[in-house]
Design a protein around this motif. Structure first.
Motif, PDB file in Angstrom:
ATOM      1  N   GLN A 454       0.814  -1.019  -0.076  1.00 42.41           N
ATOM      2  CA  GLN A 454       0.027   0.045   0.116  1.00 42.41           C
ATOM      3  C   GLN A 454       0.791   1.387  -0.129  1.00 42.41           C
ATOM      4  N   VAL A 455       0.077   2.444  -0.305  1.00 46.73           N
ATOM      5  CA  VAL A 455       0.891   3.543  -0.459  1.00 46.73           C
ATOM      6  C   VAL A 455       0.227   4.643   0.302  1.00 46.73           C
ATOM      7  N   THR A 456       0.568   5.355   1.099  1.00 46.46           N
ATOM      8  CA  THR A 456      -0.071   6.455   1.967  1.00 46.46           C
ATOM      9  C   THR A 456       0.716   7.937   2.022  1.00 46.46           C
ATOM     10  N   ALA A 457       0.119   8.952   1.848  1.00 42.69           N
ATOM     11  CA  ALA A 457       0.703  10.184   2.048  1.00 42.69           C
ATOM     12  C   ALA A 457       1.449  10.416   3.548  1.00 42.69           C
ATOM     13  N   LEU A 458       2.636  11.128   3.487  1.00 47.53           N
ATOM     14  CA  LEU A 458       3.086  11.368   4.642  1.00 47.53           C
ATOM     15  C   LEU A 458       2.726  12.778   5.411  1.00 47.53           C
ATOM     16  N   PRO A 459       2.780  12.898   6.542  1.00 46.39           N
ATOM     17  CA  PRO A 459       2.232  13.998   7.204  1.00 46.39           C
ATOM     18  C   PRO A 459       2.899  15.435   6.542  1.00 46.39           C
ATOM     19  N   ASN A 460       4.204  15.368   6.340  1.00 49.10           N
ATOM     20  CA  ASN A 460       5.245  16.469   6.254  1.00 49.10           C
ATOM     21  C   ASN A 460       5.659  16.447   4.898  1.00 49.10           C
ATOM     22  N   ASN A 461       4.685  15.898   3.870  1.00 51.01           N
ATOM     23  CA  ASN A 461       5.103  16.002   2.435  1.00 51.01           C
ATOM     24  C   ASN A 461       5.835  14.700   2.197  1.00 51.01           C
ATOM     25  N   GLY A 462       5.299  14.134   1.091  1.00 52.31           N
ATOM     26  CA  GLY A 462       6.030  12.794   0.553  1.00 52.31           C
ATOM     27  C   GLY A 462       5.112  11.695   0.945  1.00 52.31           C
ATOM     28  N   TRP A 463       5.587  10.593   0.229  1.00 45.39           N
ATOM     29  CA  TRP A 463       4.746   9.416   0.262  1.00 45.39           C
ATOM     30  C   TRP A 463       5.439   8.033   0.867  1.00 45.39           C
ATOM     31  N   ARG A 464       4.596   7.134   1.665  1.00 44.64           N
ATOM     32  CA  ARG A 464       5.091   5.956   2.242  1.00 44.64           C
ATOM     33  C   ARG A 464       4.539   4.812   1.273  1.00 44.64           C
ATOM     34  N   ALA A 465       5.594   4.093   0.993  1.00 43.91           N
ATOM     35  CA  ALA A 465       5.168   2.613   0.562  1.00 43.91           C
ATOM     36  C   ALA A 465       5.538   1.715   1.729  1.00 43.91           C
ATOM     37  N   SER A 466       4.633   0.688   1.681  1.00 42.58           N
ATOM     38  CA  SER A 466       4.639  -0.279   2.866  1.00 42.58           C
ATOM     39  C   SER A 466       4.127  -1.801   2.243  1.00 42.58           C
ATOM     40  N   PHE A 467       4.906  -2.523   2.721  1.00 43.86           N
ATOM     41  CA  PHE A 467       4.657  -4.004   2.328  1.00 43.86           C
ATOM     42  C   PHE A 467       4.890  -5.236   3.496  1.00 43.86           C
ATOM     43  N   ARG A 468       4.691  -6.289   3.375  1.00 39.96           N
ATOM     44  CA  ARG A 468       5.359  -7.311   4.306  1.00 39.96           C
ATOM     45  C   ARG A 468       5.903  -8.497   3.450  1.00 39.96           C
ATOM     46  N   VAL A 469       6.730  -8.988   3.975  1.00 39.28           N
ATOM     47  CA  VAL A 469       7.471 -10.265   3.467  1.00 39.28           C
ATOM     48  C   VAL A 469       7.037 -11.489   4.440  1.00 39.28           C
ATOM     49  N   PRO A 470       6.522 -12.400   3.880  1.00 34.30           N
ATOM     50  CA  PRO A 470       5.981 -13.619   4.720  1.00 34.30           C
ATOM     51  C   PRO A 470       7.124 -14.528   5.049  1.00 34.30           C
ATOM     52  N   ALA A 471       7.106 -15.450   6.235  1.00 33.35           N
ATOM     53  CA  ALA A 471       7.906 -16.216   6.696  1.00 33.35           C
ATOM     54  C   ALA A 471       8.665 -17.048   5.517  1.00 33.35           C
ATOM     55  N   ASN A 472      10.045 -17.211   5.600  1.00 36.11           N
ATOM     56  CA  ASN A 472      10.426 -17.887   4.349  1.00 36.11           C
ATOM     57  C   ASN A 472      12.022 -18.078   4.822  1.00 36.11           C
ATOM     58  N   ASP A 473      12.526 -18.817   4.251  1.00 33.09           N
ATOM     59  CA  ASP A 473      13.750 -19.154   4.328  1.00 33.09           C
ATOM     60  C   ASP A 473      14.742 -18.983   3.209  1.00 33.09           C
ATOM     61  N   GLN A 474      13.974 -18.228   2.176  1.00 33.24           N
ATOM     62  CA  GLN A 474      14.735 -17.927   1.205  1.00 33.24           C
ATOM     63  C   GLN A 474      14.725 -16.393   0.705  1.00 33.24           C
ATOM     64  N   PRO A 475      15.746 -15.668  -0.018  1.00 26.87           N
ATOM     65  CA  PRO A 475      15.747 -14.412   0.023  1.00 26.87           C
ATOM     66  C   PRO A 475      14.448 -13.766  -0.883  1.00 26.87           C
TER      67      PRO A 475
END
Length: 502
Positions: A454-475
């Motif tokens: 997901q992507v959201t606007a930051l309070p003081n200008n700019g944008w934040r991208a976020s995501f999760r990586v599931p449990a995994n033993d591989q890169p």
């Protein structure tokens, strides 16, 4: 010709005629046609056995600096000894005449434990290297501008910068199982600068078991000091991996590092990321890491527009180091001045326990191998930066953080084993995009998978991208960027997550 939108100017003609450079090229070609001969060990025993502390007590006398009363540029020399066991030859070209610079103990002060060297016969000591001075920050003082010392290493600084990463003439078989080969500059020729010189020209002869070469450097000091590099290389042996325009730096830990020493400083590094400007026009940002095991990352490209190791974080409060002053360490950018064709930028990250070891290397490798008997011409510009290349007008990743995905009170095992990433973008094109605009996140994983992007606007200008990586033993190899109406408005952030490895 103007450098890719920057205010710096690339020379269309070199400062001097080609007679002396052609002579160095001829010598390099002759070397390559003969079996390799290692330099003779001519250093006096007293210098070969110097400790680090004693070597530091040998200092060149600034009053003996060459040209100091004749030009804005001045030259000081480094004494052989300690790690610098193979003296180099230095020459000055003035009025088309070549004069060698002989070693003289009178040019140095020998203090502390080094004082005993005054009683030694130092004939044959030669010079380990040299440094150039120029009034970078004000007209009253000649700051240290550039240092050529050890193998093919050199470092440059611009206005209000402190030495950090290093440049090399060439890298051969870096991070290869067979071991790396370190070409070395064996001799230099310096054109004496005149009374109003704004740049200085150097020639150098390089040699190694596999390659010999002739180099020309035109150094132009300024806010972002630049070096125009031209070289003719001749292969004595087949070269498996020829690293062009190599940059060497240090990254011990940063904001995204999972493991860090018990240290009051939030971050310790000379560079915090690799920036690429690909032949297709894409800007790619790869944050650096200090891995548990050696890693080599490859970025396939054709005719790249530039690459560099960047110190993007320049706020003192992010380091809190009044001695090392990591906030003043320069970024360095490489721009090809001819077509490099298909190949790759390689990033090598080597484990290091502390900041005393350079552990980051980046360079270009062409697909076209250099085989014995062949030659290759190089022409590129390398320059320091306090900010980003002016051609980079997209939003930039200013922050990379990650942590456990489970929130307060959450007991779901699947969630607690996930990794939460946030990447914050600011600047460039993002400055003109309001928080209510339909900014989207373009994200993909070459290895592994991503959850809840997901992507959201930051309070003081700019944008934040976020995501999760599931449990995994591989890169997990993740790429993401911000888009608006289908067009990129940020650089591409690329990161490889190795579970339990950082």
């Amino acid at each position: 010709m103007v450098l890719l939108g920057c205010s710096m100017i690339v020379s269309t003609a070199f400062a001097e005629d080609d007679k002396h450079f052609n002579a160095v090229i001829e010598r390099a070609q002759q070397l390559a046609e003969a079996p390799y001969q290692a330099p003779e060990e001519s250093l006096p025993e007293a210098l070969r056995e110097l400790s680090y502390d004693t070597y530091r007590q040998i200092r060149f006398d600034p009053d003996h600096a060459y040209w100091k009363d004749e030009s804005p540029f001045s030259l000081q020399l480094f004494h052989s000894g300690f790690l610098f066991q193979t003296p180099i030859a230095l020459n000055v070209i003035e009025n088309d005449t070549v004069t060698s610079l002989p070693f003289s103990a009178q040019d140095y002060s020998y203090d502390g434990n080094a004082e005993k060297l005054k009683e030694q016969d130092l004939t044959g000591s030669g010079h380990a290297g040299f440094r150039l001075h120029y009034p970078l920050n004000n007209h009253e003082y000649a700051d240290e501008l550039a240092v050529f010392l050890g193998a093919s290493y050199f470092r440059i600084v611009g206005r209000d910068q402190a030495y950090g990463l290093s440049t090399r003439g060439l890298a051969i078989d870096t991070a290869s199982p067979e071991g790396e080969e370190f070409p070395a500059f064996r001799e230099f020729w310096m054109y004496k600068p005149d009374a109003d010189a704004e740049q200085i020209e150097l020639l150098a002869l390089m040699d190694s078991p596999s390659v010999s070469g002739a180099y020309r450097f035109i150094i132009q000091p300024g806010e972002d000091t630049q070096v125009e590099v031209e070289a003719e290389l001749f292969a004595r042996e087949d070269v498996a991996k020829l690293g062009v325009a190599p940059l060497t730096s240090m990254f011990t830990y940063g904001e995204a590092s999972r493991q860090r020493p018990d240290d009051f400083r939030p971050q310790v590094h000379d560079s915090d990321g690799l920036l690429l400007h690909t032949g297709s026009g894409e800007w790619i940002w790869r944050p650096l890491t200090n891995p548990e095991h050696l890693r080599t990352s490859t970025f396939i490209d054709s005719s790249p527009k530039g690459f560099g190791l960047m110190q993007r974080e320049r706020d003192f409060n992010r380091y809190l180091d009044t001695e090392a002053q990591y906030h003043r360490r320069p970024s360095q950018w490489v721009v090809p001045l001819d077509e490099w064709g298909p190949g790759r930028v390689e990033l090598v990250e080597i484990p290091t326990p502390d900041e005393t070891h350079d552990n980051i290397v980046a360079y270009w490798v062409a697909d076209d191998a250099l085989d014995a008997g062949e030659s290759r011409r190089l022409h590129y510009l390398t320059h320091t930066l306090n900010t980003q290349p002016e051609a980079h007008t997209l939003g930039r990743a200013i922050r990379t953080r990650h942590g456990n995905a489970a929130g307060p009170g959450q007991t779901d095992l699947a969630v607690s084993e996930q990794r939460q990433f946030i990447v914050d973008f600011q600047g460039g094109a993002l400055d003109d995009i309001a928080a209510d605009q339909p900014v989207e996140l373009d994200i993909s994983a070459q290895l592994g998978e991503v959850l809840l992007p997901q992507v959201t606007a930051l309070p003081n200008n700019g944008w934040r991208a976020s995501f999760r990586v599931p449990a995994n033993d591989q890169p997990s190899d993740v790429r993401l960027r911000l888009t608006l109406n289908g067009e990129p408005i940020s650089e591409t952030w690329n990161y490889v997550w190795y579970p339990d490895a950082e």
